[in-house]
Structure formats: C-alpha cells, structure tokens
Design an enzyme around this catalytic site. Structure first.
Site, PDB file in Angstrom:
ATOM      1  N   ARG A  97       3.280   7.187  11.468  1.00  0.00           N
ATOM      2  CA  ARG A  97       2.741   6.696  12.729  1.00  0.00           C
ATOM      3  C   ARG A  97       2.589   7.879  13.673  1.00  0.00           C
ATOM      4  O   ARG A  97       3.482   8.746  13.762  1.00  0.00           O
ATOM      5  CB  ARG A  97       3.652   5.640  13.374  1.00  0.00           C
ATOM      6  CG  ARG A  97       3.611   4.285  12.715  1.00  0.00           C
ATOM      7  CD  ARG A  97       2.234   3.610  12.814  1.00  0.00           C
ATOM      8  NE  ARG A  97       2.191   2.314  12.140  1.00  0.00           N
ATOM      9  CZ  ARG A  97       1.728   2.123  10.903  1.00  0.00           C
ATOM     10  NH1 ARG A  97       1.256   3.138  10.192  1.00  0.00           N
ATOM     11  NH2 ARG A  97       1.697   0.902  10.386  1.00  0.00           N
ATOM     12  N   ASN A 145       0.814  -1.215   0.000  1.00  0.00           N
ATOM     13  CA  ASN A 145       0.000   0.000   0.000  1.00  0.00           C
ATOM     14  C   ASN A 145       0.850   1.268   0.000  1.00  0.00           C
ATOM     15  O   ASN A 145       0.358   2.344   0.333  1.00  0.00           O
ATOM     16  CB  ASN A 145      -1.004  -0.008   1.171  1.00  0.00           C
ATOM     17  CG  ASN A 145      -0.335  -0.219   2.512  1.00  0.00           C
ATOM     18  OD1 ASN A 145       0.874  -0.073   2.640  1.00  0.00           O
ATOM     19  ND2 ASN A 145      -1.117  -0.564   3.520  1.00  0.00           N
ATOM     20  N   HIS A 203      -7.559   5.959   9.988  1.00  0.00           N
ATOM     21  CA  HIS A 203      -6.414   5.314   9.326  1.00  0.00           C
ATOM     22  C   HIS A 203      -6.896   4.559   8.079  1.00  0.00           C
ATOM     23  O   HIS A 203      -7.185   3.370   8.133  1.00  0.00           O
ATOM     24  CB  HIS A 203      -5.748   4.364  10.317  1.00  0.00           C
ATOM     25  CG  HIS A 203      -4.392   3.914   9.895  1.00  0.00           C
ATOM     26  ND1 HIS A 203      -3.504   3.317  10.753  1.00  0.00           N
ATOM     27  CD2 HIS A 203      -3.752   3.963   8.711  1.00  0.00           C
ATOM     28  CE1 HIS A 203      -2.393   3.018  10.121  1.00  0.00           C
ATOM     29  NE2 HIS A 203      -2.520   3.396   8.862  1.00  0.00           N
ATOM     30  N   GLN A 219      -5.372   3.373  18.347  1.00  0.00           N
ATOM     31  CA  GLN A 219      -6.359   3.204  17.288  1.00  0.00           C
ATOM     32  C   GLN A 219      -7.296   2.055  17.665  1.00  0.00           C
ATOM     33  O   GLN A 219      -6.772   0.988  17.999  1.00  0.00           O
ATOM     34  CB  GLN A 219      -5.684   2.930  15.940  1.00  0.00           C
ATOM     35  CG  GLN A 219      -4.973   4.158  15.424  1.00  0.00           C
ATOM     36  CD  GLN A 219      -4.438   4.025  14.007  1.00  0.00           C
ATOM     37  OE1 GLN A 219      -3.923   4.968  13.460  1.00  0.00           O
ATOM     38  NE2 GLN A 219      -4.553   2.865  13.396  1.00  0.00           N
TER      39      GLN A 219
HETATM   40  P1  NDP Z   1      10.249   1.706   3.668  1.00  0.00           P
HETATM   41  O1  NDP Z   1      10.857   0.675   4.533  1.00  0.00           O
HETATM   42  O2  NDP Z   1      10.283   1.559   2.203  1.00  0.00           O
HETATM   43  O3  NDP Z   1      10.873   3.129   3.989  1.00  0.00           O
HETATM   44  C1  NDP Z   1      11.127   3.564   5.275  1.00  0.00           C
HETATM   45  C2  NDP Z   1      12.272   4.536   5.185  1.00  0.00           C
HETATM   46  O4  NDP Z   1      12.426   5.164   6.460  1.00  0.00           O
HETATM   47  C3  NDP Z   1      13.592   3.881   4.852  1.00  0.00           C
HETATM   48  O5  NDP Z   1      14.165   4.558   3.749  1.00  0.00           O
HETATM   49  C4  NDP Z   1      14.395   4.087   6.121  1.00  0.00           C
HETATM   50  O6  NDP Z   1      15.747   4.322   5.927  1.00  0.00           O
HETATM   51  C5  NDP Z   1      13.814   5.360   6.632  1.00  0.00           C
HETATM   52  N1  NDP Z   1      14.121   5.625   8.032  1.00  0.00           N
HETATM   53  C6  NDP Z   1      14.085   4.787   9.073  1.00  0.00           C
HETATM   54  N2  NDP Z   1      14.465   5.417  10.194  1.00  0.00           N
HETATM   55  C7  NDP Z   1      14.733   6.687   9.840  1.00  0.00           C
HETATM   56  C8  NDP Z   1      15.182   7.827  10.555  1.00  0.00           C
HETATM   57  N3  NDP Z   1      15.425   7.752  11.862  1.00  0.00           N
HETATM   58  N4  NDP Z   1      15.356   8.983   9.879  1.00  0.00           N
HETATM   59  C9  NDP Z   1      15.134   9.052   8.544  1.00  0.00           C
HETATM   60  N5  NDP Z   1      14.718   7.995   7.811  1.00  0.00           N
HETATM   61  C10 NDP Z   1      14.521   6.834   8.459  1.00  0.00           C
HETATM   62  O7  NDP Z   1       8.729   1.830   4.184  1.00  0.00           O
HETATM   63  P2  NDP Z   1       7.479   2.497   3.469  1.00  0.00           P
HETATM   64  O8  NDP Z   1       7.930   3.730   2.788  1.00  0.00           O
HETATM   65  O9  NDP Z   1       6.709   1.501   2.710  1.00  0.00           O
HETATM   66  O10 NDP Z   1       6.605   2.851   4.759  1.00  0.00           O
HETATM   67  C11 NDP Z   1       7.090   3.791   5.725  1.00  0.00           C
HETATM   68  C12 NDP Z   1       6.166   3.792   6.921  1.00  0.00           C
HETATM   69  O11 NDP Z   1       4.909   4.322   6.543  1.00  0.00           O
HETATM   70  C13 NDP Z   1       5.822   2.406   7.484  1.00  0.00           C
HETATM   71  O12 NDP Z   1       6.822   1.939   8.364  1.00  0.00           O
HETATM   72  C14 NDP Z   1       4.530   2.658   8.185  1.00  0.00           C
HETATM   73  O13 NDP Z   1       4.783   3.091   9.515  1.00  0.00           O
HETATM   74  C15 NDP Z   1       3.915   3.802   7.404  1.00  0.00           C
HETATM   75  N6  NDP Z   1       2.782   3.329   6.605  1.00  0.00           N
HETATM   76  C16 NDP Z   1       1.558   3.896   6.799  1.00  0.00           C
HETATM   77  C17 NDP Z   1       0.475   3.433   6.121  1.00  0.00           C
HETATM   78  C18 NDP Z   1      -0.875   4.056   6.293  1.00  0.00           C
HETATM   79  O14 NDP Z   1      -1.881   3.424   5.948  1.00  0.00           O
HETATM   80  N7  NDP Z   1      -0.972   5.267   6.790  1.00  0.00           N
HETATM   81  C19 NDP Z   1       0.555   2.293   5.184  1.00  0.00           C
HETATM   82  C20 NDP Z   1       1.919   1.871   4.960  1.00  0.00           C
HETATM   83  C21 NDP Z   1       2.957   2.328   5.678  1.00  0.00           C
HETATM   84  P3  NDP Z   1      16.782   3.227   5.435  1.00  0.00           P
HETATM   85  O15 NDP Z   1      16.014   2.022   5.042  1.00  0.00           O
HETATM   86  O16 NDP Z   1      17.438   3.956   4.305  1.00  0.00           O
HETATM   87  O17 NDP Z   1      17.648   2.966   6.586  1.00  0.00           O
END
Ligand code: NDP
Length: 386
Positions: free
Chosen positions: A285, A147, A333, A314
């Site tokens: 989140r 998603n 959500h 939630q």
């Molecule tokens: P990804 O794993 O593709 O991307 C997450 C990114 O966050 C990675 O690039 C990671 O960095 C980066 N990251 C982690 N910690 C940090 C930090 N401290 N500072 C800066 N960047 C950081 O996940 P998605 O993009 O698919 O999803 C992200 C989040 O969105 C999910 O974890 C979830 O909480 C939320 N989400 C919400 C949804 C909703 O319905 N509202 C649905 C889907 C997701 P790197 O990997 O480069 O270390």
C-alpha cells in the site's frame, strides 16, 4: 431483499468486452499451503473474462437478481455527489476492489445506516475505516489468497526490471535508439544480492520462494516468525524489525498490510539507513511509504529504483510525483487484477454473498472484521487504533 452496491473500475477505452489474448486459464486447484480456491455454489462467468470493470459486474448480476436482490454497479466514487455516495444511503452491502477503492470512511459509514457487509473483491481492506466498521457492526470480508501469487509474480518482475534496467532499455528500442552504454550504465545482476521482505505472509513468502532460484541471499521480518523448516529450506535470515533488516539489503520488498503499525514506515529516516543504491518495491500500500521521501531518495541516489503499483489516492492524479520521479517502474494498481486473479476473486465474492444471504458463516480466513471486532485474517494481520 438487499441492495448491493458494487464499485468497479472503468471499462477498457476500446469498449467491452475486450479481445482476449488467450482462450483459457490454467487450472489451479489449491493455494500453497492447501487452502482451497473459492467454492461458490456456481458462477455465471467464464474464467478468463474481464470481470473487474463495470460491465464485467464480477459476474454477479444473474445470481443476485435471481434471488430478488438489487445490484448497482458504478465506477463513479470520488466526486462530490458521486453515484457511490448517493446509492450508499440505503445499501446493505458494498463491494469494492483495492484497485479502484471505494473509500468507506467513518463519515460514509455513518451515512449508511443499512450497511451490514463490506466485501473487498481482492485483498487489503484498508480502504474501509475498520474502527468505524467495528463501531457500526459492519462485517468486513476479503477474498484471502485470491491474488497473492499474482502480486508475488509482479514483485519478482519488478525486482528484475529495476535491477537490470529493463524499462529504460525498452524505451530505447521504442525511440529507435541503440546506445548500449546508456542502457547498461545502471544495469546489474540480481545474483548475489541481499533481498529482504517486510512481512512474510502469503505474498511475502511467495516472493521469497520465487527469488530463491536467482541465488540471492534472502531476509525477512514479520510479527510472527516462519516455521524453522521454511527458514532452513530457503536459507532465510530473520530480523526482529524492519529497521534491523533494511541496512543489510540491496532490494527491499514491502508485503505488509497498511494499518497503524505500518503507515509511514518508510520515511526519510528509515530510507536513510538503507544501502546507497538499494531498490524498494512496494506492491502493498502506498501509504506505507512517505510519498515525498521516496522522491527525494531517488533524486539523491539513496535509492537506485522504486517500483510498485499502489498509490494514494487511487486513481492517482495526473500530477502525482511518482509518475515523473527518476528511476521508477510504477504501474497502475494492476498486479492483483490479472484475468486469472479476477476469476478467483469474483468467485470468492460470490461465495461470501452466498454465505451472508444464506445465514451461514463466512469462511474464517476471509473475515477482517465481524461482530464488532477484528476477526479471522484481520485479527492475525491488522491492528486498529483502539
Ligand atoms: P497476509 O495476511 O498473508 O500477510 C501479511 C503479513 O504482514 C502477515 O504475515 C503479517 O504478520 C505481516 N505484518 C503485519 N504487520 C506487520 C508489521 N508491522 N511488520 C511486519 N510484518 C507485518 O497478506 P498477503 O500477503 O496476502 O497481502 C499483504 C498485503 O499486500 C495486503 O494487506 C495488501 O495490502 C497487499 N496486496 C496488494 C495487492 C496488489 O494488487 N498490489 C493485492 C493483494 C494484496 P502476522 O500475520 O505474522 O502478524
């Protein structure tokens, strides 16, 4: 034979199934970057059906029962003595969605001796205590990418809604009014603004790509830098830290997972370094932001708007201050649970179950915790307290 406990959100108040607005879904073959969509051996649902509510059962019942497994589906998860708590005692697998999270706390994991697998039908497994999952040998898997684009579309919508003052203007129509000045006194163009994402993973990068045609200046921060060709293609400005980035931005969108590094990141101090009148969009989140600091910033005018769809807990209680704070564009959500997304994460959940039951490896990109450590996508994007 296994017992699978599935916690899903309630059916529509008008009953199940709903009347669908459309007859089919567009066909999508691959995610950006080439990852394939879920590849279960089969599915027992029609894409486009409501699968994420209790009666939708993620389309899993025929498959599980044909293999002799027991499926228990409930939405009752939070009250003392809930169905979730009762059934957890001898469950082998728990399936939950972030939209209606079954909080698998350390205490609950300790009370579930047979639990081996926790599947997030969606993305974001912070409702599972990952330290406890590691300690108890519980595998945690989610349907990576299912998603991400759904959320990126929601973020783009929310940026435009806030900046252009869409929701109050729509309310004026509902109220029978026509005061243009009231509507436009807080309405701006996005063009020329500086838009920054905290994290440029699957969602963050998709947001950057979607905002690019609006002729904005794009910024990002992340733990790993994007390839140079992507930075050049999108004309991105990279910042080492969130603190470095936010003072430059008119709009900040949060797209990082919730883990010890990000919890409480947007507090009074950080929000205080943003431009007066900046907009903050958080579909990642809720606990990445300090709840009351957001309210204070909207009331003082430090933030011109806040939108998102993630809350804590939630479902959010009726008196949650984000329901009534000024200049917000909150939804429940929902961003990652469109009917389009449901078809993908229901299929992905089945793919994970097929692998687990067949003793074959779960796709590496779906793993968060495995064999007592962070694994796969989890090892890349999460941190734990140890
Ligand atoms: P990804 O794993 O593709 O991307 C997450 C990114 O966050 C990675 O690039 C990671 O960095 C980066 N990251 C982690 N910690 C940090 C930090 N401290 N500072 C800066 N960047 C950081 O996940 P998605 O993009 O698919 O999803 C992200 C989040 O969105 C999910 O974890 C979830 O909480 C939320 N989400 C919400 C949804 C909703 O319905 N509202 C649905 C889907 C997701 P790197 O990997 O480069 O270390």
């Amino acid at each position: 034979m296994a017992k699978i406990l599935c916690v899903l959100y309630d059916d529509p108040v008008t009953g199940y199934p709903p009347e669908y607005a459309r007859d089919d879904l567009p066909r999508v073959d691959h995610y950006p970057g080439g990852q394939t969509l879920p590849t279960p051996k089969g599915v027992d649902f029609t894409p486009g059906q409501l699968l994420g509510s209790v009666s939708g059962e993620l389309g899993l019942r025929p498959f599980l029962e044909a293999h002799g497994h027991t499926l228990v589906v409930t939405s009752d998860k939070d009250r003392e003595g809930s169905v979730f708590d009762q059934e957890l005692a001898d469950a082998d697998v728990v399936i939950s969605q972030p939209f209606w999270p079954a909080y698998l706390t350390a205490e609950r994991i300790a009370r579930a001796p047979k639990l081996k697998l926790a599947i997030t039908a969606g993305i974001g497994s912070d409702h599972v205590d990952l330290d406890a999952a590691i300690e108890h040998g519980v595998t945690v898997a989610e349907v990576t990418y299912c998603n991400s684009i759904s959320v990126a579309e929601h973020v783009a919508m929310m940026i435009l809604s806030l900046v252009r003052n869409y929701l109050p203007s729509y309310q004026t129509v509902l109220d029978g009014g026509w005061n243009i000045a009231d509507c436009v006194s807080r309405s701006y163009d996005v063009e020329g603004m500086h838009v920054g994402t905290v994290a440029a993973g699957r969602i963050g990068l998709a947001v950057l790509r979607r905002m690019r045609p609006f002729d904005v200046h794009l910024h990002y921060t992340d733990r790993h830098r994007l390839p140079r060709e992507i930075e050049e293609e999108l004309n991105l400005t990279f910042h080492e830290t969130t603190a470095d980035m936010v003072p430059h931005c008119d709009v900040v969108t949060i797209n990082a997972p919730l883990h010890p590094e990000t919890e409480g990141m947007f507090d009074d101090q950080l929000i205080g370094t943003m431009k007066r009148g900046a907009y903050l969009i958080n579909t990642a989140r809720a606990k990445i932001c300090d709840r009351d600091a957001v309210v204070r910033a909207l009331e003082s005018g430090q933030l011109a708007g806040y939108a998102g769809d993630v809350w804590y807990p939630q479902p959010a209680p009726a008196d949650h201050p984000w329901r009534t704070m000024p200049h917000h564009g909150m939804t429940p959500h929902i961003s990652g649970s469109s009917l389009s997304a449901q078809a993908r994460y229901a299929a992905g959940t089945r793919e994970i179950l097929e692998a687990w039951m067949g003793g074959t490896p779960i796709r590496e990109e779906y793993l968060i915790v495995d064999k007592g450590r962070l694994a796969g996508a989890g090892a890349h994007s999460y941190s734990v307290n140890k």
